[in-house]
Design a protein around this motif. Structure first.
Motif, short mmCIF file in Angstrom:
data_model
loop_
_atom_site.label_atom_id
_atom_site.label_comp_id
_atom_site.label_asym_id
_atom_site.label_seq_id
_atom_site.Cartn_x
_atom_site.Cartn_y
_atom_site.Cartn_z
N ASP A 1 -45.29 45.43 64.41
CA ASP A 1 -44.78 46.30 63.35
C ASP A 1 -45.05 45.70 61.98
O ASP A 1 -45.15 46.44 60.98
CB ASP A 1 -43.27 46.53 63.53
N VAL A 2 -45.20 44.38 61.89
CA VAL A 2 -45.56 43.75 60.62
C VAL A 2 -46.95 44.18 60.20
O VAL A 2 -47.21 44.44 59.02
CB VAL A 2 -45.48 42.20 60.73
N ILE A 3 -47.85 44.28 61.18
CA ILE A 3 -49.20 44.77 60.89
C ILE A 3 -49.13 46.19 60.35
O ILE A 3 -49.76 46.53 59.34
CB ILE A 3 -50.07 44.73 62.16
N SER B 1 -53.02 49.43 51.59
CA SER B 1 -53.90 50.58 51.83
C SER B 1 -55.08 50.66 50.86
O SER B 1 -56.13 51.23 51.18
CB SER B 1 -53.09 51.89 51.77
N GLY B 2 -54.92 50.09 49.68
CA GLY B 2 -56.01 50.12 48.71
C GLY B 2 -56.86 48.87 48.70
O GLY B 2 -57.67 48.67 47.77
N LEU C 1 -57.25 45.09 54.83
CA LEU C 1 -57.11 46.03 55.95
C LEU C 1 -58.01 45.64 57.11
O LEU C 1 -57.62 45.76 58.28
CB LEU C 1 -57.42 47.46 55.49
N ALA C 2 -59.21 45.16 56.79
CA ALA C 2 -60.14 44.74 57.85
C ALA C 2 -59.56 43.54 58.62
O ALA C 2 -59.70 43.46 59.85
CB ALA C 2 -61.49 44.37 57.25
N ILE C 3 -58.91 42.64 57.91
CA ILE C 3 -58.28 41.49 58.56
C ILE C 3 -57.15 41.95 59.47
O ILE C 3 -57.02 41.50 60.62
CB ILE C 3 -57.76 40.49 57.50
N THR D 1 -56.86 33.04 57.63
CA THR D 1 -56.99 32.35 56.33
C THR D 1 -57.34 33.31 55.21
O THR D 1 -57.03 33.06 54.04
CB THR D 1 -58.08 31.26 56.40
N GLY D 2 -58.01 34.41 55.54
CA GLY D 2 -58.52 35.32 54.52
C GLY D 2 -57.43 36.05 53.73
O GLY D 2 -57.68 36.49 52.61
N ILE D 3 -56.23 36.16 54.28
CA ILE D 3 -55.17 36.89 53.58
C ILE D 3 -54.77 36.15 52.32
O ILE D 3 -54.77 36.71 51.21
CB ILE D 3 -53.96 37.09 54.52
#
Length: 373
Positions: free
Chosen positions: A211-213, A221-222, A227-229, A153-155
């Motif tokens: 590969d999507v990850i 990257s910024g 990134l943590a998710i 959900t966080g994305i």
């Protein structure tokens, strides 16, 4: 009499498979140290419609009780279990349940579920145990062809933060994302920057393998929160692959379908027809209504659907003993001589083709004998 809309009768294999699924679930969860729990089928509506649970009253089967309170048939297990265990000692972390939920926004009003909830546990441990329990259960049911999907959900929530949407705007956008409506997403964001708009539109197609990850680790990257998710989802994939599950996909554009989800989400799809056999996710915020800051995660299986996809077992041989009112007791006593067969006693044979073997009772030297015909 006709049945109300959404109700249905069942016979035969579907019932047998569902009963087997229920017993297998009980054994699997018991062996994995889950504690069984059951909640009443009738609850106060507020348990599910409060600000935190956030479910829609319109989809529930409801009525007013004698005191003017709205009561409902249980529409959701997670909120009901949370209410029941909120005051239980935190040492109890793993719970399992089985039973029906009742909703008017489904194909059938009643649907049977079996599920697990893990509270007060390390977040990764809880999510891992949910998924590994699901894998073992499907294996025990001999359902081998399935795909596990992971999301978070966080994305979506992180990506819309700069938009500062009000509640109605956010809900409209969430629904458009849920339905994968690129055109509607663009329409709802017409007054916002093209960059944010295109990022959300592209997110709708952000599903596939690991590969999507890797791709989005470069794109984001910024953005340390995103990134943590991604790293969290990658760890879950690696765990599943290490246990022999190779059919794992991610859907980074997936949004929550229940208001109380607030983290990792997962679903299981039967490969044969793409139907959803289980779904679940993290819902820590649900416990805030009980003034608790804790971890909570769970998933539920659609037992009706599992029963449809289970293999039909070869039934036992069917035998019929032809008797009379006077010899019925003799036929009944003979059942123990046929322990591996399904035994039917009849006075008159209506359809010989449904039986593998037919026995009759004959009198010989003033004694009754059961003999094969």
């Amino acid at each position: 009499m006709f049945l109300p809309a959404g109700s249905q009768d069942e016979t035969g294999v579907q019932i047998a498979n569902r009963l087997k699924a229920s017993e297998v679930f009980r054994k699997v969860t018991e062996k994995r140290n889950f504690k069984a729990i059951s909640t009443p089928v009738v609850e106060y509506a507020h348990t599910f419609t409060n600000e935190i649970a956030g479910m829609d009253l319109q989809s529930m089967l409801k009525w007013f009780n004698s005191e003017g309170e709205i009561e409902v048939l249980r529409p959701d297990w997670t909120a009901a279990v949370a209410r029941a265990i909120a005051k239980q000692h935190h040492a109890f972390q793993k719970w399992s349940y089985q039973g029906s939920v009742f909703r008017m926004d489904k194909d059938g009003t009643e649907s049977r579920q079996a599920g697990i909830e893990i509270v007060h546990a390390n977040p990764f441990l809880g999510e891992s145990e949910c998924l590994l329990t699901a894998i073992q259960y499907l294996k025990e049911l001999e359902i081998e062809e399935y795909v596990i999907e992971l999301g978070h959900t966080g994305i979506f929530e992180q990506m819309i933060l700069p938009l500062q949407l009000n509640q109605d705007e956010e809900e409209a956008l969430r629904l458009a994302m849920h339905e994968k409506r690129m055109d509607l997403v663009e329409e709802l964001l017409i007054n916002y920057s093209d960059e944010i708009k295109q990022d959300l539109v592209k997110l709708i197609d952000a599903y596939g393998g690991i590969d999507v990850i890797s791709h989005y680790e470069k794109v984001w990257s910024g953005h340390p929160e995103l990134l943590a998710i991604l790293q969290h989802i990658r760890k879950l994939i690696e765990l599943l692959e290490a246990t022999g599950v190779s059919e794992v996909i991610v859907d980074l554009g997936r949004v929550k379908n229940l208001p109380y989800y607030d983290g990792a989400m997962f679903r299981g799809f039967v490969t044969k027809d793409g139907s959803t056999c289980f779904s679940g996710g993290r819902y820590d915020r649900l416990y805030k209504q009980f003034e608790q800051e804790t971890t909570a995660v769970g998933l539920a299986f659609d037992v009706d659907l599992l029963a449809q996809h289970m293999m039909v077992e070869n039934s036992c041989s069917r035998a019929c003993i032809l008797a009379t009112p006077e010899t019925h007791a003799i036929a009944e006593k003979h059942r123990k001589e046929l322990p591996e067969e399904i035994v039917d006693i009849q006075y008159e044979l209506q359809n010989e083709t449904v039986y593998n073997t037919i026995y009759t009772i004959v009198r010989d030297n003033n004694q009754y004998k059961v003999v094969k015909r």
